[in-house]
Design a protein around this motif. Sequence first.
Motif, PDB file in Angstrom:
ATOM      1  N   PHE A 175       0.868  -1.390   0.083  1.00 10.87           N
ATOM      2  CA  PHE A 175      -0.038   0.086  -0.027  1.00 10.87           C
ATOM      3  C   PHE A 175       0.704   1.311   0.091  1.00 10.87           C
ATOM      4  N   LEU A 176       2.092   1.089   0.748  1.00 12.43           N
ATOM      5  CA  LEU A 176       2.795   2.525   0.796  1.00 12.43           C
ATOM      6  C   LEU A 176       3.551   3.094  -0.743  1.00 12.43           C
ATOM      7  N   SER A 177       3.820   1.881  -1.502  1.00  7.96           N
ATOM      8  CA  SER A 177       4.561   2.513  -2.601  1.00  7.96           C
ATOM      9  C   SER A 177       3.595   2.725  -3.518  1.00  7.96           C
ATOM     10  N   THR A 178       3.963   3.908  -4.282  1.00  3.44           N
ATOM     11  CA  THR A 178       3.057   4.827  -5.279  1.00  3.44           C
ATOM     12  C   THR A 178       3.743   4.745  -6.619  1.00  3.44           C
ATOM     13  N   LYS A 179       5.275   3.915  -6.539  1.00  4.64           N
ATOM     14  CA  LYS A 179       6.095   3.885  -7.511  1.00  4.64           C
ATOM     15  C   LYS A 179       5.621   2.787  -8.432  1.00  4.64           C
TER      16      LYS A 179
ATOM     17  N   LEU B 265       9.886  -4.841   4.752  1.00  8.70           N
ATOM     18  CA  LEU B 265       9.065  -3.565   4.428  1.00  8.70           C
ATOM     19  C   LEU B 265       9.607  -3.355   3.111  1.00  8.70           C
ATOM     20  N   ALA B 266      10.975  -3.082   2.753  1.00  7.14           N
ATOM     21  CA  ALA B 266      11.486  -2.900   1.557  1.00  7.14           C
ATOM     22  C   ALA B 266      11.030  -4.016   0.648  1.00  7.14           C
TER      23      ALA B 266
END
Lengths: 78, 380
Positions: free
Chosen positions: B58-62, B186-187
């Motif tokens: 969810f965090l990554s918008t990339k 997380l990464a």
Amino acid sequence: MHIDWSALGQVAVVSVGIAVGVVAIFALGVRALSQREIDIEGGGSGTLSLTGALLCFAACAVVLLYSIYLIVPQLHHH
Amino acid sequence: MAHISLLIIVVIITALAFDFTNGFHDTANAMATSIATGALRPKVAVLICGVLNLAGAFLSTKVAQTISSGIVNDKLATPAIIFAGLIGAIVWNLGTWLLGLPSSSSHALFGGLIGAVWVGAGVNGVHFDQVISKILLPAVASPVIAGIAALIATYLAYRINRRAKAGPVTSGFRHGQTISASLVSLAHGTNDAQKTMGVITLTLISAGALASGSNPPYWVIAAAGLAIGLGTYSGGWRIIRTMGNRLTDIAAPQGFAAEASSTAVILSSANLGFALSTTHVVAGSVLGSGLGRRLAQVRWSVAGQMALAWLLTLPAAGAVGAIAAAVAIQGTAGVVVIGLVAVAVAVAVYAVSRREPITAGNVNDVQPIGAPREALSTAS
């Protein structure tokens, strides 16, 4: 075909430098914690050792926060 | 939403299945050393890893706007070809999981797509120069860099603490490990769930259900995050055992040094645009941490098996992808046949794995290095 050797070199230098630096500082912090126990057993307060340990862990925490900043794109892509 | 054909639904389900295998294949990358050193109990470790993978999605918008980062020509990738490539990746992931071999899920996906595009759309659809500079070079360089970092870091960690009390040292590094392992998780979540989102999004675009250049719809993000999170939580115990216990014996300072090195390599290379495999990086770090403590502590036979699996990942997943593509492009019947064969393979692999199950309960039951040889064979 294009291979960016200088980028590869940068990755190598940066990652070895950061990893070794963080682990060494963390290890110094752990050593200071162990020294604190020795100080207390010897009748001392261990405050100096504890301060040293906290400084080391604080330095590691800064690197941790920067890592989270790098991982979460919302923090650096606007 | 526009009309979605059965084929598109099959591709989406297959992509989520790949995402799930990606999760359980790669739990080991983040958590194996923490489980091996006792920093985290096995069930707790996979729970943290699963939650952080879901959060990472969810965090990554990339947004992954390409399926393959330019390794194949995405315009030639029809849903049937994407389906065949995914099947190649899933079959390879299941096989290596059965053998307990940590191999790269990204390489499996790339290999499957390369094979499928080659057969389905012609050899010109594969960009071989990109294969070398984006896959092969990082695959060789990243474990070496991570290994050197972990070797030096481990050596220093022991050197600095050689006169320190054992109790605070072990507990200190264990606490450090819980944090460093979480960072790797997380990464991983921000990177790997993106691959599946990209595949599903581009499939929807090619079917006309989404406008070109669209971001992944919310349900795609949620489904991909859940699939990889559940896969991670299910715990690829076979691979965790290899990474954490069979490659080398790991103590807390080594585990921390290995995870810190992995994180440093993953983040510094992501920043400079190298797509690399978490699996390769972590294996390099674990080896380095074994060497940094005492030079003879690495089981080179296990390392050799792993290296062989890495070499084979691309061509093997490619071969399966190619065969699957040859059948799948014949039409609906071909896709159904390949889908049924893949399900049969999955069931067979699962059945074989039940003969010698490896679970949260016995993942650490491995003889230390130097134990009698016959005892070692129980791990395989």
